[in-house]
Motif scaffolding. Structure first.
Motif, PDB file in Angstrom:
ATOM      1  N   SER A  77       0.832  -1.200   0.000  1.00  0.00           N
ATOM      2  CA  SER A  77       0.000   0.000   0.000  1.00  0.00           C
ATOM      3  C   SER A  77       0.867   1.250   0.000  1.00  0.00           C
ATOM      4  O   SER A  77       0.526   2.257  -0.633  1.00  0.00           O
ATOM      5  N   TYR A  78       2.025   1.209   0.684  1.00  0.00           N
ATOM      6  CA  TYR A  78       2.949   2.340   0.645  1.00  0.00           C
ATOM      7  C   TYR A  78       3.427   2.587  -0.781  1.00  0.00           C
ATOM      8  O   TYR A  78       3.504   3.729  -1.235  1.00  0.00           O
ATOM      9  N   ALA A  79       3.759   1.512  -1.466  1.00  0.00           N
ATOM     10  CA  ALA A  79       4.270   1.645  -2.833  1.00  0.00           C
ATOM     11  C   ALA A  79       3.225   2.277  -3.744  1.00  0.00           C
ATOM     12  O   ALA A  79       3.548   3.113  -4.605  1.00  0.00           O
ATOM     13  N   ILE A  80       1.963   1.900  -3.573  1.00  0.00           N
ATOM     14  CA  ILE A  80       0.890   2.456  -4.402  1.00  0.00           C
ATOM     15  C   ILE A  80       0.743   3.954  -4.161  1.00  0.00           C
ATOM     16  O   ILE A  80       0.698   4.760  -5.097  1.00  0.00           O
ATOM     17  N   VAL A  81       0.687   4.336  -2.905  1.00  0.00           N
ATOM     18  CA  VAL A  81       0.455   5.738  -2.559  1.00  0.00           C
ATOM     19  C   VAL A  81       1.684   6.596  -2.830  1.00  0.00           C
ATOM     20  O   VAL A  81       1.568   7.720  -3.351  1.00  0.00           O
ATOM     21  N   ASP A  82       2.855   6.096  -2.506  1.00  0.00           N
ATOM     22  CA  ASP A  82       4.072   6.899  -2.662  1.00  0.00           C
ATOM     23  C   ASP A  82       4.401   7.185  -4.119  1.00  0.00           C
ATOM     24  O   ASP A  82       5.150   8.122  -4.418  1.00  0.00           O
ATOM     25  N   ALA A  83       3.850   6.401  -5.029  1.00  0.00           N
ATOM     26  CA  ALA A  83       4.125   6.613  -6.457  1.00  0.00           C
ATOM     27  C   ALA A  83       3.301   7.757  -7.040  1.00  0.00           C
ATOM     28  O   ALA A  83       3.574   8.220  -8.155  1.00  0.00           O
ATOM     29  N   TRP A  84       2.285   8.235  -6.280  1.00  0.00           N
ATOM     30  CA  TRP A  84       1.399   9.277  -6.818  1.00  0.00           C
ATOM     31  C   TRP A  84       1.833  10.660  -6.361  1.00  0.00           C
ATOM     32  O   TRP A  84       2.231  10.848  -5.207  1.00  0.00           O
ATOM     33  N   HIS A  85       1.746  11.635  -7.270  1.00  0.00           N
ATOM     34  CA  HIS A  85       2.022  13.027  -6.929  1.00  0.00           C
ATOM     35  C   HIS A  85       0.984  13.887  -7.625  1.00  0.00           C
ATOM     36  O   HIS A  85       0.688  13.678  -8.811  1.00  0.00           O
ATOM     37  N   PRO A  86       0.394  14.862  -6.915  1.00  0.00           N
ATOM     38  CA  PRO A  86      -0.670  15.672  -7.521  1.00  0.00           C
ATOM     39  C   PRO A  86      -0.238  16.432  -8.767  1.00  0.00           C
ATOM     40  O   PRO A  86      -1.064  16.698  -9.647  1.00  0.00           O
ATOM     41  N   SER A  87       1.044  16.759  -8.865  1.00  0.00           N
ATOM     42  CA  SER A  87       1.534  17.483 -10.037  1.00  0.00           C
ATOM     43  C   SER A  87       2.268  16.569 -11.014  1.00  0.00           C
ATOM     44  O   SER A  87       2.891  17.033 -11.968  1.00  0.00           O
ATOM     45  N   GLY A  88       2.192  15.267 -10.775  1.00  0.00           N
ATOM     46  CA  GLY A  88       2.869  14.307 -11.634  1.00  0.00           C
ATOM     47  C   GLY A  88       2.032  13.940 -12.849  1.00  0.00           C
ATOM     48  O   GLY A  88       0.921  14.459 -13.049  1.00  0.00           O
ATOM     49  N   GLY A  91      -1.407  12.844 -12.002  1.00  0.00           N
ATOM     50  CA  GLY A  91      -2.059  13.706 -11.029  1.00  0.00           C
ATOM     51  C   GLY A  91      -3.501  13.994 -11.433  1.00  0.00           C
ATOM     52  O   GLY A  91      -4.007  13.465 -12.415  1.00  0.00           O
ATOM     53  N   GLY A  92      -4.144  14.848 -10.675  1.00  0.00           N
ATOM     54  CA  GLY A  92      -5.528  15.177 -10.978  1.00  0.00           C
ATOM     55  C   GLY A  92      -6.496  14.198 -10.359  1.00  0.00           C
ATOM     56  O   GLY A  92      -6.112  13.161  -9.814  1.00  0.00           O
ATOM     57  N   ALA A  93      -7.777  14.525 -10.440  1.00  0.00           N
ATOM     58  CA  ALA A  93      -8.811  13.698  -9.820  1.00  0.00           C
ATOM     59  C   ALA A  93      -8.871  12.301 -10.430  1.00  0.00           C
ATOM     60  O   ALA A  93      -9.078  11.315  -9.713  1.00  0.00           O
ATOM     61  N   ASP A  94      -8.688  12.203 -11.744  1.00  0.00           N
ATOM     62  CA  ASP A  94      -8.745  10.886 -12.391  1.00  0.00           C
ATOM     63  C   ASP A  94      -7.595   9.996 -11.935  1.00  0.00           C
ATOM     64  O   ASP A  94      -7.786   8.800 -11.671  1.00  0.00           O
ATOM     65  N   GLY A  95      -6.403  10.570 -11.855  1.00  0.00           N
ATOM     66  CA  GLY A  95      -5.256   9.798 -11.395  1.00  0.00           C
ATOM     67  C   GLY A  95      -5.414   9.370  -9.950  1.00  0.00           C
ATOM     68  O   GLY A  95      -5.066   8.243  -9.574  1.00  0.00           O
ATOM     69  N   GLU A 149       2.311  21.673  -2.480  1.00  0.00           N
ATOM     70  CA  GLU A 149       1.345  22.270  -3.393  1.00  0.00           C
ATOM     71  C   GLU A 149       0.960  23.682  -2.943  1.00  0.00           C
ATOM     72  O   GLU A 149       0.774  24.573  -3.767  1.00  0.00           O
ATOM     73  N   ARG A 150       0.858  23.887  -1.650  1.00  0.00           N
ATOM     74  CA  ARG A 150       0.523  25.219  -1.144  1.00  0.00           C
ATOM     75  C   ARG A 150       1.657  26.199  -1.417  1.00  0.00           C
ATOM     76  O   ARG A 150       1.426  27.333  -1.840  1.00  0.00           O
ATOM     77  N   GLN A 151       2.887  25.748  -1.193  1.00  0.00           N
ATOM     78  CA  GLN A 151       4.042  26.602  -1.465  1.00  0.00           C
ATOM     79  C   GLN A 151       4.173  26.936  -2.945  1.00  0.00           C
ATOM     80  O   GLN A 151       4.653  28.007  -3.316  1.00  0.00           O
TER      81      GLN A 151
END
Length: 213
Positions: A77-88, A91-95, A149-151
Motif C-alpha cells: 500500500s505504501y508503494a501504491i500511494v508513494d508513487a502518486w504526486h498531484p503534479s505528476g 495527477g488530478g482527480a482521475d489519477g 502544493e501550497r508553497q
C-alpha cells in the motif's frame, strides 16, 4: 570451510520457507471465515504441518504472526500511494481515483487479514499501535504533498496541511475498510471516485477568498 559458510545460508532459507508457510496457512484460515481470536496456536501449527514447539521457534505468539502478516499489507500500500504526486503525470482527480481503486483492490485481496487487524486492534495495544503507525505514514505523505502544493501556489493558502492530511487519511481509511469488509465489489469504483473528488476538489483545488463558493 565451504560447508561452514553454506550452513548458515541453508538454515536461513529453511527458516524463511517455514515462516512463509505459516503465514500462508493463517491467511487461508482467515480466508475460510475463521475469526483471528478464535484461532489457536495448535490449529495454526497443525495446518502448517509443524509442532507447537516449532511454531514458537519462529513467532512469539499469535499477535506476532498478525504483525508480520500486516507488514506485507503495508509495504504494497505504501508503494501504491508513494508513487502518486498531484503534479505528476498521473495527477488530478482521475489519477487519484485510480490510486484509491488500487488501494481498495489491494486491501480486498487481503480482506480477511484486514478484518483480523480490525478485530485484534480493538483489544491489543501492539496491533493498534502498529496500525496507527501505518496510517501515520499516509498522514505524513499527504501533509508533505499539501505543503508542497501550497508553497507552489497550487493549493489555497488557507489549507492546514497537517489537519487536512489527518482528516483525509482517517476518513478515507474508514470508508475503504467498510467498503472492503462489506464485500460489495460492485461499488469499489464509485467509492474510489468519490474519495478522490473529496480529496482533490475539497483540498487541492478548494476555492478561497471573498469570491469562494
Amino acid at each position: 570451510m565451504p560447508s561452514t559458510t553454506r550452513r548458515p545460508s541453508a538454515a536461513a532459507d529453511r527458516r524463511a520457507a517455514l515462516e512463509k508457510r505459516i503465514l500462508g496457512v493463517i491467511g487461508d484460515l482467515l480466508g475460510g471465515g475463521a475469526g483471528y481470536t478464535e484461532l489457536s496456536v495448535e490449529q495454526i501449527a497443525n495446518a502448517a504441518g509443524i509442532s507447537r514447539s516449532t511454531f514458537y521457534l519462529y513467532f512469539r505468539d499469535k499477535v506476532d504472526v498478525l504483525l508480520r502478516l500486516s507488514t506485507a499489507l503495508k509495504t504494497e500500500s505504501y508503494a501504491i500511494v508513494d508513487a502518486w504526486h498531484p503534479s505528476g503525470p498521473d495527477g488530478g482527480a482521475d489519477g487519484l481515483t485510480r490510486v484509491y481503486l488500487r488501494i481498495i483492490t489491494h486491501y480486498r485481496r487481503h480482506a480477511a487479514l484486514l478484518a483480523a487487524i480490525s478485530e485484534v486492534a480493538a483489544y491489543d495495544p501492539a496491533v493498534r499501535e502498529a496500525w496507527t503507525a501505518h496510517q501515520d505514514h499516509f498522514v505524513r505523505k499527504t501533509e508533505t504533498l499539501l505543503t508542497e502544493e501550497r508553497q507552489g501556489g497550487r493549493t489555497p493558502t488557507d489549507v492546514d496541511p497537517l489537519l487536512a492530511a489527518r482528516l483525509i487519511v482517517t476518513g478515507g481509511a474508514q470508508v475503504i475498510a467498510r467498503q472492503v469488509l462489506d464485500g460489495d465489489t460492485a461499488g469499489d469504483a464509485a467509492v474510489a471516485r468519490e474519495l478522490a473528488a473529496c480529496y482533490w476538489y475539497g483540498v487541492y483545488r478548494r476555492p478561497s477568498g471573498p469570491d469562494a463558493g
